[in-house]
Write an enzyme that holds these catalytic residues in place. Sequence first.
Site, PDB file in Angstrom:
ATOM      1  N   LEU A 179       5.693   8.786   2.182  1.00  0.00           N
ATOM      2  CA  LEU A 179       6.294   9.250   0.931  1.00  0.00           C
ATOM      3  C   LEU A 179       5.570  10.481   0.391  1.00  0.00           C
ATOM      4  CD1 LEU A 179       6.779   5.797  -0.870  1.00  0.00           C
ATOM      5  CD2 LEU A 179       8.361   6.989   0.670  1.00  0.00           C
ATOM      6  N   ASP A 237      -6.019  13.040   0.903  1.00  0.00           N
ATOM      7  CA  ASP A 237      -5.824  11.986   1.887  1.00  0.00           C
ATOM      8  C   ASP A 237      -7.145  11.759   2.610  1.00  0.00           C
ATOM      9  OD1 ASP A 237      -2.901  10.931   3.290  1.00  0.00           O
ATOM     10  OD2 ASP A 237      -4.760  10.511   4.363  1.00  0.00           O
ATOM     11  N   VAL A 265      -9.450   7.653  -2.567  1.00  0.00           N
ATOM     12  CA  VAL A 265      -9.154   7.417  -3.984  1.00  0.00           C
ATOM     13  C   VAL A 265      -9.905   6.223  -4.561  1.00  0.00           C
ATOM     14  CG1 VAL A 265      -6.900   8.542  -3.864  1.00  0.00           C
ATOM     15  CG2 VAL A 265      -7.069   6.045  -3.527  1.00  0.00           C
ATOM     16  N   TYR A 306      -1.229  -7.317  -3.811  1.00  0.00           N
ATOM     17  CA  TYR A 306      -0.406  -6.114  -3.823  1.00  0.00           C
ATOM     18  C   TYR A 306       0.503  -6.096  -5.044  1.00  0.00           C
ATOM     19  CZ  TYR A 306       2.557  -2.414  -1.835  1.00  0.00           C
ATOM     20  OH  TYR A 306       3.250  -1.243  -1.613  1.00  0.00           O
ATOM     21  N   LYS A 316       0.541  -3.237  -8.003  1.00  0.00           N
ATOM     22  CA  LYS A 316       1.732  -2.449  -8.296  1.00  0.00           C
ATOM     23  C   LYS A 316       2.299  -2.770  -9.681  1.00  0.00           C
ATOM     24  CE  LYS A 316       1.818  -0.132  -4.450  1.00  0.00           C
ATOM     25  NZ  LYS A 316       1.524   1.322  -4.436  1.00  0.00           N
ATOM     26  N   THR A 334       8.597   4.209   6.543  1.00  0.00           N
ATOM     27  CA  THR A 334       7.340   4.951   6.472  1.00  0.00           C
ATOM     28  C   THR A 334       6.423   4.503   7.609  1.00  0.00           C
ATOM     29  OG1 THR A 334       6.240   3.317   5.073  1.00  0.00           O
ATOM     30  CG2 THR A 334       7.552   5.029   3.955  1.00  0.00           C
TER      31      THR A 334
END
Length: 261
Positions: free
Chosen positions: A18, A37, A59, A167, A171, A202
């Site tokens: 994405l 990245d 990150v 997860y 999110k 993806t």
Amino acid sequence: MKLGPEIAAIVTGGASGLGLATARALRDVGVKVALFDKNEEVGPGVAEEIGAIFCAVDVTDQTSIDAGFVKARAAIGQERILVNCAGGGFGAHKTVARSREDGAITPYPIEKYVRTLELNLIGSFRCIVGAAAGMMTLDLTDDGDRGVIVNTASVAAEDGQIGQVAYTSAKAGIVGMTLNVARDLSGEGIRCNTILPGIFDTPLLARAKPQVKAALAASVPFPKRLGGPGEYARLALEMIQNPYLNGEDVRLDGAIRMQPK
């Protein structure tokens, strides 16, 4: 916000999926792009291919993020756009599981829960804070914007499946902070929105068997296929360009609602 060569953008997770699709879409309308990245094997080549700047950034590491902002801003200027696409999971685990074989009880591996939140939720927020602080030094555009932030959550934020508690928590946290961030930054002319993708084609699905991918596609009400990264990028650009779109969490999922498992 009107897009063109005077605008700079940072896309996290920008070397694939994405993030890469969004970076390409921004480049296609003339925006200068930096990719954050941690994949140093693929990232530099991807950046060269699309005419972007590659910044090796993890990150989950504040020092790495800070260094990324310094490098990006030295190369393309202060960003007005941040698109957070970095994220992922570390396997499925129930809150507490019972073995079918011997009845043994296994609690959730807390270190994986923490890692999942660090990568998805806290990592996104770290980048939001860094980008917004820089955007606040800029003058307003003709639309009254100083900057725009687009985050990536997931339909799991609302339809968490069995084994997805970490997860889903991460999110859902991104969804939960969207309006707060938009309100916090409203006086500075910085907008914030979030996309909740459904099942997208993806690299995360690249290892799946064809029959698995076909079954996933068939589960989407309409259109009966996986989402394309370019469709995510189109919505991200709309969120960036539409000056009245702020504080919103938008599902992009073909009307799917995930079943418990």
